[in-house]
Write a protein that holds these residues in place. Structure first.
Motif, PDB file in Angstrom:
ATOM      1  N   LEU A  92      39.444  30.634  38.564  1.00  0.00           N
ATOM      2  CA  LEU A  92      38.023  30.980  38.605  1.00  0.00           C
ATOM      3  C   LEU A  92      37.817  32.447  38.223  1.00  0.00           C
ATOM      4  CD1 LEU A  92      37.052  29.122  41.901  1.00  0.00           C
ATOM      5  CD2 LEU A  92      36.160  28.576  39.620  1.00  0.00           C
ATOM      6  N   ALA A  93      38.653  33.313  38.778  1.00  0.00           N
ATOM      7  CA  ALA A  93      38.535  34.746  38.485  1.00  0.00           C
ATOM      8  C   ALA A  93      38.839  35.028  37.019  1.00  0.00           C
ATOM      9  CB  ALA A  93      39.482  35.534  39.388  1.00  0.00           C
ATOM     10  N   GLU A  94      39.854  34.381  36.454  1.00  0.00           N
ATOM     11  CA  GLU A  94      40.217  34.601  35.051  1.00  0.00           C
ATOM     12  C   GLU A  94      39.082  34.215  34.110  1.00  0.00           C
ATOM     13  OE1 GLU A  94      45.089  33.933  35.268  1.00  0.00           O
ATOM     14  OE2 GLU A  94      43.764  32.267  34.690  1.00  0.00           O
ATOM     15  N   ARG A  95      38.282  33.235  34.515  1.00  0.00           N
ATOM     16  CA  ARG A  95      37.190  32.756  33.653  1.00  0.00           C
ATOM     17  C   ARG A  95      35.857  33.421  33.974  1.00  0.00           C
ATOM     18  NH1 ARG A  95      38.689  26.250  33.310  1.00  0.00           N
ATOM     19  NH2 ARG A  95      40.951  26.557  33.368  1.00  0.00           N
ATOM     20  N   GLY A  96      35.865  34.389  34.882  1.00  0.00           N
ATOM     21  CA  GLY A  96      34.638  35.093  35.227  1.00  0.00           C
ATOM     22  C   GLY A  96      33.648  34.236  35.999  1.00  0.00           C
ATOM     23  N   LEU A  97      34.144  33.235  36.702  1.00  0.00           N
ATOM     24  CA  LEU A  97      33.295  32.321  37.467  1.00  0.00           C
ATOM     25  C   LEU A  97      33.199  32.777  38.916  1.00  0.00           C
ATOM     26  CD1 LEU A  97      34.752  29.018  35.958  1.00  0.00           C
ATOM     27  CD2 LEU A  97      32.554  30.085  35.416  1.00  0.00           C
ATOM     28  N   PRO A  98      32.217  32.283  39.669  1.00  0.00           N
ATOM     29  CA  PRO A  98      32.081  32.697  41.067  1.00  0.00           C
ATOM     30  C   PRO A  98      33.333  32.365  41.874  1.00  0.00           C
ATOM     31  CG  PRO A  98      30.123  31.508  40.330  1.00  0.00           C
ATOM     32  CD  PRO A  98      31.149  31.345  39.249  1.00  0.00           C
ATOM     33  N   THR A  99      33.827  33.329  42.611  1.00  0.00           N
ATOM     34  CA  THR A  99      35.006  33.120  43.450  1.00  0.00           C
ATOM     35  C   THR A  99      34.586  33.028  44.914  1.00  0.00           C
ATOM     36  OG1 THR A  99      35.365  35.510  43.489  1.00  0.00           O
ATOM     37  CG2 THR A  99      36.618  34.237  41.871  1.00  0.00           C
ATOM     38  N   PRO A 100      35.417  32.440  45.761  1.00  0.00           N
ATOM     39  CA  PRO A 100      35.032  32.324  47.172  1.00  0.00           C
ATOM     40  C   PRO A 100      34.916  33.673  47.854  1.00  0.00           C
ATOM     41  CG  PRO A 100      37.309  31.643  46.832  1.00  0.00           C
ATOM     42  CD  PRO A 100      36.726  31.839  45.478  1.00  0.00           C
ATOM     43  N   GLN A 101      34.109  33.707  48.885  1.00  0.00           N
ATOM     44  CA  GLN A 101      34.048  34.926  49.690  1.00  0.00           C
ATOM     45  C   GLN A 101      35.323  35.094  50.501  1.00  0.00           C
ATOM     46  OE1 GLN A 101      30.471  35.552  51.940  1.00  0.00           O
ATOM     47  NE2 GLN A 101      29.131  35.246  50.183  1.00  0.00           N
ATOM     48  N   VAL A 102      35.893  33.972  50.927  1.00  0.00           N
ATOM     49  CA  VAL A 102      37.117  34.002  51.727  1.00  0.00           C
ATOM     50  C   VAL A 102      38.029  32.863  51.293  1.00  0.00           C
ATOM     51  CG1 VAL A 102      38.108  34.048  54.044  1.00  0.00           C
ATOM     52  CG2 VAL A 102      35.760  34.825  53.710  1.00  0.00           C
ATOM     53  N   LEU A 103      39.315  33.149  51.219  1.00  0.00           N
ATOM     54  CA  LEU A 103      40.339  32.126  51.077  1.00  0.00           C
ATOM     55  C   LEU A 103      41.089  32.049  52.398  1.00  0.00           C
ATOM     56  CD1 LEU A 103      42.264  30.164  49.574  1.00  0.00           C
ATOM     57  CD2 LEU A 103      43.532  32.190  48.783  1.00  0.00           C
ATOM     58  N   PHE A 104      40.948  30.928  53.115  1.00  0.00           N
ATOM     59  CA  PHE A 104      41.697  30.691  54.342  1.00  0.00           C
ATOM     60  C   PHE A 104      42.979  29.949  53.980  1.00  0.00           C
ATOM     61  CE2 PHE A 104      37.269  30.886  55.797  1.00  0.00           C
ATOM     62  CZ  PHE A 104      37.356  31.729  56.907  1.00  0.00           C
ATOM     63  N   VAL A 105      44.123  30.520  54.355  1.00  0.00           N
ATOM     64  CA  VAL A 105      45.400  29.866  54.099  1.00  0.00           C
ATOM     65  C   VAL A 105      46.071  29.606  55.441  1.00  0.00           C
ATOM     66  CG1 VAL A 105      45.680  30.768  51.773  1.00  0.00           C
ATOM     67  CG2 VAL A 105      46.539  32.102  53.687  1.00  0.00           C
ATOM     68  N   SER A 106      46.451  28.363  55.673  1.00  0.00           N
ATOM     69  CA  SER A 106      46.929  27.931  56.988  1.00  0.00           C
ATOM     70  C   SER A 106      48.344  27.384  56.897  1.00  0.00           C
ATOM     71  CB  SER A 106      45.973  26.845  57.515  1.00  0.00           C
ATOM     72  OG  SER A 106      46.498  26.184  58.648  1.00  0.00           O
ATOM     73  N   GLY A 107      49.253  27.971  57.693  1.00  0.00           N
ATOM     74  CA  GLY A 107      50.600  27.432  57.791  1.00  0.00           C
ATOM     75  C   GLY A 107      51.364  27.382  56.493  1.00  0.00           C
ATOM     76  N   GLN A 108      51.154  28.353  55.619  1.00  0.00           N
ATOM     77  CA  GLN A 108      51.798  28.334  54.302  1.00  0.00           C
ATOM     78  C   GLN A 108      52.226  29.745  53.892  1.00  0.00           C
ATOM     79  OE1 GLN A 108      52.775  26.032  51.977  1.00  0.00           O
ATOM     80  NE2 GLN A 108      53.545  27.784  50.813  1.00  0.00           N
ATOM     81  N   PRO A 109      53.527  29.960  53.635  1.00  0.00           N
ATOM     82  CA  PRO A 109      53.945  31.257  53.099  1.00  0.00           C
ATOM     83  C   PRO A 109      53.279  31.550  51.757  1.00  0.00           C
ATOM     84  CG  PRO A 109      55.838  30.034  53.925  1.00  0.00           C
ATOM     85  CD  PRO A 109      54.669  29.080  53.925  1.00  0.00           C
ATOM     86  N   ALA A 110      53.311  32.811  51.372  1.00  0.00           N
ATOM     87  CA  ALA A 110      52.678  33.250  50.124  1.00  0.00           C
ATOM     88  C   ALA A 110      53.287  32.529  48.924  1.00  0.00           C
ATOM     89  CB  ALA A 110      52.845  34.759  49.969  1.00  0.00           C
ATOM     90  N   PRO A 111      52.540  32.446  47.818  1.00  0.00           N
ATOM     91  CA  PRO A 111      53.015  31.699  46.639  1.00  0.00           C
ATOM     92  C   PRO A 111      54.407  32.071  46.158  1.00  0.00           C
ATOM     93  CG  PRO A 111      50.695  32.178  46.404  1.00  0.00           C
ATOM     94  CD  PRO A 111      51.138  32.896  47.653  1.00  0.00           C
TER      95      PRO A 111
END
Length: 245
Positions: free
Chosen positions: A108-127
């Motif tokens: 979404l960010a790469e295409r200049g589209l609206p991005t979320p206000q918050v990304l909630f990540v639960s029980g998952q290590p970083a990518p």
């Protein structure tokens, strides 16, 4: 669009998002599961509508081809999401669902589209740490046992046909997880809230620290419960997810 009306039906959502609420929270399920992972959640948290996302290759989309990779899945999500990004929104992803949610934000960010206000990540290590998941090293019989344990933990007696269908989805999802590689962190233009489950035997709080590299604003929240207790929408989680606006 008048009050009470909904957007056109899309296979990506178990119910069409409505126009009656000022904000939306999109839920991304974990490996081997579908949008039913959010079936015990309320449809609204405060003023925030809950919008579970349904991935192809499971549940009511069992006949749809599997996405193959997280990258393909995130790419495919952009077009169905666009019509419903017309108001403030957040993403919630549990376990591998957090990786898909993150990759969707990147696109979404790469295409200049609206991005979320918050990304909630639960029980998952970083990518960049995603390949450390112990379940990726399990054999098919071991995964079958894990699935049976999970079902019994949810109060469901695992019938053989149910286990075989669930295992088929899980194997495809784990193959996608095994292909996923993000060697270096990339910063996304939204706040990240990392949810750690206090009694989670799968992921420790220290193993979540890698998310600090993915946003200028990263917050860690510890809530009571185990790895799959998010499915019951406990009060602590509800409070957290309804208070981001």
């Amino acid at each position: 669009m008048t009050a009470g009306t909904r957007t056109a039906v899309s296979p990506w959502f178990v119910r069409p998002p409505s126009a009656d609420h000022p904000a939306r929270l999109f839920g991304f399920p974990f490996s081997g599961s579908g949008a039913s992972a959010f079936s015990a959640w309320p449809t609204v948290l405060g003023a925030v509508e809950v919008c579970p996302v349904q991935f192809p290759g499971r549940e009511n989309r069992l006949a749809h081809p599997h996405f193959g990779t997280y990258e393909n899945l995130a790419d495919s999500l952009i077009d169905p999401l666009l019509p419903v990004l017309d108001r403030p929104y957040a993403f919630f992803g549990h376990c591998a669902g957090a990786v898909t949610a993150f990759e969707t934000v990147v696109r979404l960010a790469e295409r200049g589209l609206p991005t979320p206000q918050v990304l909630f990540v639960s029980g998952q290590p970083a990518p960049h740490d995603a390949s450390r998941d112990r379940m990726l090293l399990m054999s098919e019989p071991e995964l079958r046992r894990e699935l049976e344990i999970f079902l019994r933990g949810r109060g469901i007696e695992p019938r053989p046909d149910m286990v075989e269908m669930g295992l088929s989805v899980l194997l495809d999802d784990h193959a996608a997880a095994g292909r996923y590689r993000r060697a270096e962190p990339v910063t996304i233009p939204c706040r990240i809230v990392v949810v750690h489950w206090r009694d989670d035997p799968e992921v420790s709080l220290d193993e979540l620290a890698g998310w600090r590299a993915y946003s200028a604003s990263v917050d860690f929240q510890v809530v009571g419960g185990g790895h799959y207790d998010f499915m019951d929408a406990p009060d602590e989680l509800r409070h957290l997810l309804s208070g981001w606006r």
